[in-house]
Design an enzyme around this catalytic site. Structure first.
Site, mmCIF file in Angstrom:
data_model
loop_
_atom_site.group_PDB
_atom_site.id
_atom_site.type_symbol
_atom_site.label_atom_id
_atom_site.label_comp_id
_atom_site.label_asym_id
_atom_site.label_seq_id
_atom_site.Cartn_x
_atom_site.Cartn_y
_atom_site.Cartn_z
ATOM 1 N N SER A 1 0.825 -1.213 0.000
ATOM 2 C CA SER A 1 0.000 0.000 0.000
ATOM 3 C C SER A 1 0.860 1.264 0.000
ATOM 4 C CB SER A 1 -0.894 0.028 1.242
ATOM 5 O OG SER A 1 -1.675 -1.141 1.326
HETATM 6 N N1 SAH Z 1 -0.630 -4.900 3.952
HETATM 7 C C1 SAH Z 1 0.020 -5.243 2.719
HETATM 8 C C2 SAH Z 1 -0.847 -4.910 1.530
HETATM 9 C C3 SAH Z 1 -1.045 -6.110 0.702
HETATM 10 S S1 SAH Z 1 -2.249 -5.993 -0.598
HETATM 11 C C4 SAH Z 1 1.408 -4.636 2.631
HETATM 12 O O1 SAH Z 1 1.778 -3.816 3.466
HETATM 13 O O2 SAH Z 1 2.141 -5.047 1.745
HETATM 14 C C5 SAH Z 1 -3.535 -7.004 0.030
HETATM 15 C C6 SAH Z 1 -3.209 -8.432 0.366
HETATM 16 O O3 SAH Z 1 -4.422 -9.070 0.757
HETATM 17 C C7 SAH Z 1 -2.653 -9.276 -0.787
HETATM 18 O O4 SAH Z 1 -1.418 -9.808 -0.426
HETATM 19 C C8 SAH Z 1 -3.717 -10.363 -0.990
HETATM 20 O O5 SAH Z 1 -3.170 -11.617 -1.386
HETATM 21 C C9 SAH Z 1 -4.357 -10.430 0.390
HETATM 22 N N2 SAH Z 1 -5.696 -11.014 0.437
HETATM 23 C C10 SAH Z 1 -6.716 -10.922 -0.460
HETATM 24 N N3 SAH Z 1 -7.791 -11.604 -0.032
HETATM 25 C C11 SAH Z 1 -7.466 -12.151 1.184
HETATM 26 C C12 SAH Z 1 -8.152 -12.980 2.135
HETATM 27 N N4 SAH Z 1 -9.405 -13.433 1.926
HETATM 28 N N5 SAH Z 1 -7.497 -13.342 3.257
HETATM 29 C C13 SAH Z 1 -6.214 -12.928 3.504
HETATM 30 N N6 SAH Z 1 -5.513 -12.153 2.632
HETATM 31 C C14 SAH Z 1 -6.125 -11.766 1.495
#
Ligand code: SAH
Length: 234
Positions: free
Chosen positions: A77
């Site tokens: 993000s």
């Molecule tokens: N907080 C992260 C942002 C990652 S983007 C950072 O700092 O890098 C969002 C993430 O949510 C992705 O890695 C995606 O694979 C995950 N995601 C999507 N659906 C999900 C679910 N049902 N349960 C857990 N993770 C999920």
């Protein structure tokens, strides 16, 4: 030596990023109701080395106020959004926090600086493994990463003082509302996939019901239905 020049450039890029985050906070006060972020959150944004979490070979790129690719079609993000979501939870050093969507683990590290314990769930197994190793390597011993489906939450560790969701579902997942303590806060992007979403603050009332407050329009990857195994893979 070159190394110290590089370090200096990196420190300058990082300092500029912190200024931009505070400027963004001022500009978005209309939506968020806060025109600056707490000293604790800004100290965490200063301390956590974002360049350790991104794919780019160019470390300075990590300090641009932008989301960046982390592989598997996912993104880390935007730093301002990480700061905003962390700030809005009003965390204390003793709080137990659940994060959904570990990704590369950057947001988990920021949370670990301002809270007591962080439990983070990631649906992509390789991302969960990589984040766990990265966070361990950086010395974070108050973060646990599990591969599983965030829609189920982490019942064995519930209730949580706060929940932060970094992928967008179409509504508040009932299990997450259940696993929030009375008085607890959840920050979650809500909306249809690949369309605009609203970063929503959910506050659990003492009677167990929730109140929701709209904040900023945002764009997150969709929260996908996982296999629901809810277990760590290694
Ligand atoms: N907080 C992260 C942002 C990652 S983007 C950072 O700092 O890098 C969002 C993430 O949510 C992705 O890695 C995606 O694979 C995950 N995601 C999507 N659906 C999900 C679910 N049902 N349960 C857990 N993770 C999920």
């Amino acid at each position: 030596m070159n190394r110290s020049i590089d370090d200096e450039k990196l420190a300058r890029a990082h300092a500029r990023l912190l200024d931009e985050i505070q400027a963004d906070a001022r500009e978005t006060e209309f939506w968020t109701g806060r025109n600056k972020f707490s000293a604790a959150v800004m100290a965490a944004m200063k301390k956590v080395p974002r360049h350790e979490f991104v794919l780019s070979g160019d470390k300075e790129v990590a300090y641009i106020n932008r989301p960046l690719p982390i592989g598997h079609g996912q993104t880390i993000s935007q730093p301002y959004i990480v700061a905003l979501m962390t700030d809005i939870l009003n965390l204390k050093k003793t709080d137990k926090v659940l994060e959904i969507g570990t990704g590369c683990g950057y947001q988990s590290a920021v949370l670990a600086e301002v809270a007591g314990q962080v439990f983070s769930i990631e649906v992509v197994p390789d991302l969960a493994t990589a984040a766990r190793q990265k966070l361990k390597g950086l010395g974070y011993d108050n973060i646990e990463v599990r591969h599983g489906d965030g829609f189920q939450g982490w019942p064995e560790e519930a209730p949580f003082d706060a929940i932060l969701v970094t992928a967008a579902p179409e509504g508040v997942p009932p299990a997450l509302a259940d696993q929030l303590k009375p008085g607890g806060r959840m920050i979650i992007p809500i909306g249809t996939p690949y369309s605009s979403q609203i970063l929503t603050l959910v506050i659990k009332q003492v009677d167990g019901t929730v109140k929701t407050f709209n904040t900023l329009p945002v764009a997150f990857v969709p929260m996908v239905q996982g296999r629901g195994e809810g277990r760590q893979t290694n």
